[in-house]
Design an enzyme around this catalytic site. Structure first.
Site, PDB file in Angstrom:
ATOM      1  N   ASN A  11       0.873  -1.171   0.000  1.00 10.47           N
ATOM      2  CA  ASN A  11       0.000   0.000   0.000  1.00 10.47           C
ATOM      3  C   ASN A  11       0.910   1.221   0.000  1.00 10.47           C
ATOM      4  OD1 ASN A  11      -1.806   2.026   0.420  1.00 10.47           O
ATOM      5  ND2 ASN A  11      -2.418   1.405   2.483  1.00 10.47           N
ATOM      6  N   LYS A  13       0.237   4.275  -0.401  1.00  9.86           N
ATOM      7  CA  LYS A  13      -0.364   5.491   0.182  1.00  9.86           C
ATOM      8  C   LYS A  13      -0.001   6.722  -0.676  1.00  9.86           C
ATOM      9  CE  LYS A  13      -0.288   3.227   4.627  1.00  9.86           C
ATOM     10  NZ  LYS A  13      -0.432   3.347   6.076  1.00  9.86           N
ATOM     11  N   HIS A  97      -9.846   1.540   3.825  1.00  7.96           N
ATOM     12  CA  HIS A  97      -8.626   1.661   4.629  1.00  7.96           C
ATOM     13  C   HIS A  97      -8.888   2.643   5.776  1.00  7.96           C
ATOM     14  CE1 HIS A  97      -4.599   2.700   5.926  1.00  7.96           C
ATOM     15  NE2 HIS A  97      -4.236   1.544   5.404  1.00  7.96           N
ATOM     16  N   GLU A  99      -7.281   4.972   6.991  1.00  3.21           N
ATOM     17  CA  GLU A  99      -6.959   6.385   6.726  1.00  3.21           C
ATOM     18  C   GLU A  99      -8.070   7.045   5.908  1.00  3.21           C
ATOM     19  OE1 GLU A  99      -3.023   5.613   5.240  1.00  3.21           O
ATOM     20  OE2 GLU A  99      -2.443   5.025   7.270  1.00  3.21           O
ATOM     21  N   GLU A 170      -6.506  -4.865   9.637  1.00  6.98           N
ATOM     22  CA  GLU A 170      -5.435  -3.928   9.990  1.00  6.98           C
ATOM     23  C   GLU A 170      -5.805  -3.178  11.270  1.00  6.98           C
ATOM     24  OE1 GLU A 170      -2.977  -2.642   6.370  1.00  6.98           O
ATOM     25  OE2 GLU A 170      -4.806  -1.471   6.323  1.00  6.98           O
ATOM     26  N   GLY A 176       1.770   1.838  10.901  1.00  3.51           N
ATOM     27  CA  GLY A 176       2.837   2.844  10.929  1.00  3.51           C
ATOM     28  C   GLY A 176       3.432   3.105  12.304  1.00  3.51           C
ATOM     29  N   SER A 212       2.390  -2.530  10.348  1.00  2.00           N
ATOM     30  CA  SER A 212       3.803  -2.668  10.760  1.00  2.00           C
ATOM     31  C   SER A 212       4.428  -4.008  10.380  1.00  2.00           C
ATOM     32  CB  SER A 212       3.968  -2.391  12.261  1.00  2.00           C
ATOM     33  OG  SER A 212       3.665  -1.037  12.533  1.00  2.00           O
TER      34      SER A 212
HETATM   35  P1  PGA Z   1       2.244   0.027   7.660  1.00  4.61           P
HETATM   36  O1  PGA Z   1       0.840   0.348   6.927  1.00  4.61           O
HETATM   37  O2  PGA Z   1       2.739  -1.268   7.082  1.00  4.61           O
HETATM   38  O3  PGA Z   1       3.115   1.203   7.342  1.00  4.61           O
HETATM   39  O4  PGA Z   1       1.946  -0.105   9.112  1.00  4.61           O
HETATM   40  C1  PGA Z   1      -0.051  -0.680   6.587  1.00  4.61           C
HETATM   41  C2  PGA Z   1      -1.279  -0.109   5.928  1.00  4.61           C
HETATM   42  O5  PGA Z   1      -1.723   0.991   6.316  1.00  4.61           O
HETATM   43  O6  PGA Z   1      -1.843  -0.732   5.017  1.00  4.61           O
END
Ligand code: PGA
Length: 253
Positions: A11, A13, A97, A99, A170, A176, A212
């Site tokens: 992903n 982003k 997602h 976000e 997730e 993150g 993560s």
């Molecule tokens: P991350 O993000 O691996 O940076 O924790 C995962 C995601 O948001 O899909």
């Protein structure tokens, strides 16, 4: 979607900054993605055409991070439709997602409409669910997940295609942050989601873990029962950290 294949999806982003950087990242992916691991990436809309072009002869799956809840074309300023991205070679989209839920206030109704639009355009949907830190600490994670998954029943069966659906679990607090649930927690949560899907939706869908995932923890997560793959944010932005995650899944017997 097959639960016998493992999925390792990046992903990206809102990264990287330039088309050249996206193309370089895509070139690094070219050699990955053969065999029983389905490797995917989700470039920004503005880098999509270049990335699909670089990866068109590879086995890597290119997708997007979101699609419009509105029409295929029309007066929807700023939106990008599932049909438009399909025309550019996208094969799947993330939907829901955390976000998007957090920064764009996407409701269950909006997510259901996005899913319908994606399936109408023949895109595979990776539907993301996950609890917040508060919900996790209050022991409410499963209730939250059930509520988020219930979007799947709000869609008329004729408008959803279980063969083109993947779930990504997730935990918001793991995204993150460098934090992850224990392997036992991941196993239990995936079992819960699979039980929900089979009893409430009569569907046996792949369930990916996200939050993560990195080159250090990928092997442990890969060997966790019920984990059909991973959705990777930060560690998908460098081939040096992404390739070992793909290897961790391809080494499973
Ligand atoms: P991350 O993000 O691996 O940076 O924790 C995962 C995601 O948001 O899909």
């Amino acid at each position: 979607m097959s639960i016998f294949v493992k999925y390792v999806i990046g992903n990206w982003k809102l990264n990287p900054k330039t088309p050249a950087e996206s193309l370089a990242l895509a070139q690094g992916l070219q050699a990955l993605g053969a065999g029983k691991v389905k490797v995917g990436c989700t470039p920004s809309f503005v880098h999509l055409a270049g990335v699909t072009d670089v990866l068109k002869t590879s086995d890597v799956w290119v997708g997007v991070q979101d699609v419009s809840a509105f029409g295929a074309t029309g007066a929807f300023t700023g939106d990008v439709s599932a049909v438009q991205v399909t025309e550019l070679g996208a094969k799947f989209t993330l939907i829901g997602h955390s976000e998007r839920r957090q920064y764009h206030g996407e409701s269950d109704k909006t997510l259901a409409q996005k899913m319908i639009n994606a399936h109408l355009a023949n895109l595979v949907v990776v539907f993301c669910v996950g609890e917040s830190l508060d919900e996790y600490q209050s022991g409410l994670a499963f209730n939250v997940l059930d509520k988020q998954l219930s979007v799947l029943h709000q869609i008329d069966k004729s408008q959803i295609n279980a063969d083109k659906l993947i779930i990504a679990y997730e935990p918001v607090w793991a995204i993150g942050t460098g934090l992850t649930p224990t392997l036992d927690e991941i196993k239990k949560t995936h079992a819960h989601i699979k039980h929900y899907l089979s009893t409430q939706c009569h569907a046996d869908l792949p369930v990916l873990y996200g939050g993560s995932v990195n080159d250090k923890n990928a092997s442990d997560i890969a060997s966790c029962q019920g984990v059909d793959g991973v959705l990777v944010g930060g560690a998908s932005l460098k081939i040096e950290s992404f390739a070992p995650i793909v290897s961790a899944f391809s080494q499973l017997s």
